[in-house]
Design a protein around this motif. Structure first.
Motif, PDB file in Angstrom:
ATOM      1  N   GLU A 164      36.718  26.973  32.788  1.00  0.00           N
ATOM      2  CA  GLU A 164      36.667  28.215  32.014  1.00  0.00           C
ATOM      3  C   GLU A 164      36.972  28.016  30.530  1.00  0.00           C
ATOM      4  O   GLU A 164      37.245  28.963  29.806  1.00  0.00           O
TER       5      GLU A 164
ATOM      6  N   ASN B  93      34.476  30.050  28.132  1.00  0.00           N
ATOM      7  CA  ASN B  93      34.625  31.499  28.245  1.00  0.00           C
ATOM      8  C   ASN B  93      35.959  31.971  27.693  1.00  0.00           C
ATOM      9  O   ASN B  93      36.055  33.023  27.051  1.00  0.00           O
ATOM     10  N   ASN B  94      37.019  31.178  27.925  1.00  0.00           N
ATOM     11  CA  ASN B  94      38.334  31.530  27.391  1.00  0.00           C
ATOM     12  C   ASN B  94      38.355  31.459  25.877  1.00  0.00           C
ATOM     13  O   ASN B  94      38.885  32.350  25.201  1.00  0.00           O
TER      14      ASN B  94
END
Length: 215
Positions: free
Chosen positions: A102, A105-106
């Motif tokens: 992630e 996206n983070n």
């Protein structure tokens, strides 16, 4: 955000980095600009040429006709990534990075949360770059940032001279002079696996992630 990545030889690092990158999740269409600096290892070219786009990740390969060096190659890749987007940030990374799935996206989410003008946001929290203070629930303010898993702002990048040696320290110097915040996630969504190279001598074990969430 477009991603600027560079490589030169170091096949074993590159292979692990590419596998980790391709196991990452991208919630939106993302372009990767990967500049190979005329690698001498034939396995590197074979690996790069085998890459295809996956899901929301579009891979764009550029093979330099001659070796231009680590920093000029990185600046070239970032310039190309900015040229092909209207967004205010581009993510910089290298061939010795591994990622939590992630990570992208983070990092995208954190940049969207920030309303003030900043120099950049990193998702590689290393003790090599000391913390000044807590910024919010997810981020800390740093005294400096490296050019690794870094979302760099367009305004600041445009001020870095071309062919600048140690471009990431130039980034930090400009940010400090203009009092622009350099932010980093408290948890690390990327880590550094390289132990040698232009910027990694293998003698400093401090350039590792704190609280790395893992691949």
């Amino acid at each position: 955000m477009n991603i600027a990545m560079t490589c030169y030889n170091r096949y074993s690092y590159l292979l692990r980095s590419i596998k980790s990158l391709f196991n990452s999740n991208f919630d939106e269409p993302t372009k990767l600009y990967l500049f190979d600096d005329n690698s001498e290892d034939p396995k590197v070219k074979k690996l790069l040429e085998s890459l295809g786009s996956k899901d929301n990740l579009e891979v764009n390969l550029i093979f330099n006709k001659k070796n231009i060096g680590c920093d000029p190659n990185m600046l070239l890749s970032i310039k190309e990534a900015f040229k092909n987007t209207e967004e205010n940030f581009v993510i910089t990374t290298d061939s010795d990075a591994i990622y939590n799935p992630e990570w992208y996206n983070n990092l995208k989410k954190r940049t969207l949360e920030i309303k003030e003008k900043i120099a950049g946001v990193s998702t590689f929290n290393t003790p090599a770059h000391p913390i000044i203070k807590e910024y919010n629930e997810h981020l800390v303010e740093k005294q400096s940032l490296g050019g690794f898993a870094l979302a760099i702002s367009r305004d600041l990048f445009d001020q870095i001279p071309s062919n600048q040696p140690s471009w990431d320290w130039t980034f930090t110097k400009i940010a400090q002079e203009q009092k622009l915040k350099m932010l980093c996630t408290k948890d690390s969504y990327a880590d550094h696996i390289g132990v040698h190279g232009v910027h990694s001598t293998g003698q400093d074990e401090g350039d590792k992630a704190q609280n790395f969430l893992g691949e």
